[in-house]
Design an enzyme around this catalytic site. Structure first.
Site, PDB file in Angstrom:
ATOM      1  CD  GLU A 161     -26.317 -15.635  10.000  1.00 27.35           C
ATOM      2  OE1 GLU A 161     -25.175 -16.087   9.894  1.00 27.35           O
ATOM      3  OE2 GLU A 161     -26.692 -14.928  10.967  1.00 27.35           O
ATOM      4  CE  LYS A 194     -21.518 -14.843   9.626  1.00 31.17           C
ATOM      5  NZ  LYS A 194     -22.312 -15.448  10.725  1.00 31.17           N
ATOM      6  CB  CYS A 217     -24.922 -12.438  11.048  1.00 36.04           C
ATOM      7  SG  CYS A 217     -25.411 -12.600  12.789  1.00 36.04           S
TER       8      CYS A 217
END
Length: 263
Positions: free
Chosen positions: A38, A106, A142
């Site tokens: 990321e 995300k 993440c």
């Protein structure tokens, strides 16, 4: 499929980070797919809006050229402009011929352990499964890995592999959480997980806590860890056998045993 786990250092200069990514691709000439962390473009702690680019901007364009030059598909984290001074925390999928296969913004922002990702990042609005490198890959970025419903949705949508690019914040129990959650997503979905964190920060970022614990993992559908890169920068190429998934699911048909009538 040969997968390269590219546990690179990520600093404050996108040009240096891009050079590290090119170096990682050169170190894995026989890989079909290279997975990067990321925020590979620039590390958290910077004024992200000043670095964000559209997906046809210079950074992703250069990454597409690198993928084409090395004949390797790529998954990597970048930042897109989102308006209002915020950015999207985006993962791109690039085919080995340099084609942009798609992108994921995300969903779950890291407003935890004293961090406030939402102050600088706007959330995405949909899960994404990429058709990439001859397979279907669900993207989990993440903090997303703490939400099992996302991984299950991706598998229901046809993902054969889960890719987890991360810049996992350092802290008490954080490394334990990372390795446990990555294995859990593999076990509960009887699927392969390729989880790539950045190498731990060599210096403190401009603001905020240091990021990266390393420990990039390749986990098979039974939960066996086939690669663990430890705490230092490195590139590991490992074999991912898609046929293992079917064999595991014959022996452990937990997905087929779901009680959809009540859950």
């Amino acid at each position: 499929m040969r997968v390269a786990l590219c546990q690179i250092e990520v600093g404050d200069d996108p040009k240096e980070n891009l050079d590290r990514m090119r170096g990682a691709l050169a170190a894995a000439p026989d890989a079909d797919l290279a997975v990067f962390p990321e925020a590979s473009q620039v590390r958290f702690g910077n004024e992200l809006a000043g670095f964000a680019e559209p997906l046809d901007g210079p950074f992703v364009t250069a990454l597409r050229e690198a993928a084409r030059a090395h004949g390797t598909a790529v998954i990597a984290g970048v930042f897109e402009p989102a308006g209002g001074g915020r950015v999207h925390n985006t993962v791109v999928g690039i085919e080995a011929d340099g084609t942009l296969a798609g992108s994921y913004r995300k969903l779950h922002l890291f407003d935890a352990f004293g961090d406030r990702e939402s102050e600088h990042v706007a959330p995405g609005d949909r899960p994404v499964v990429l058709d990439l490198a001859g397979t279907r890959i669900g993207i989990v970025t993440c903090y997303d890995v703490r939400f099992p419903e996302l991984a299950r949705r991706l598998v229901d949508d046809g993902a054969q592999i889960l890719a987890v690019p991360a810049a996992w914040a350092q802290g008490v129990f954080k490394e334990e959480h990372w390795t446990t959650l990555v294995r859990a997503r593999a076990i509960e979905n009887t699927t392969w997980v390729v989880a790539v964190d950045k190498a731990p920060d060599a210096s403190r970022p401009p603001r905020g806590a240091p990021g990266g614990v390393g420990r990039s993992l390749l986990v098979d559908p039974m939960g066996a860890v086939l690669a663990d890169l430890g705490p230092f920068p490195g590139v590991r190429v490992a074999e991912l056998d898609p046929g293992v998934t079917g064999r595991v699911r014959e022996r452990l048909p937990s997905l087929a045993h779901r009680r959809r009538d009540v859950l």
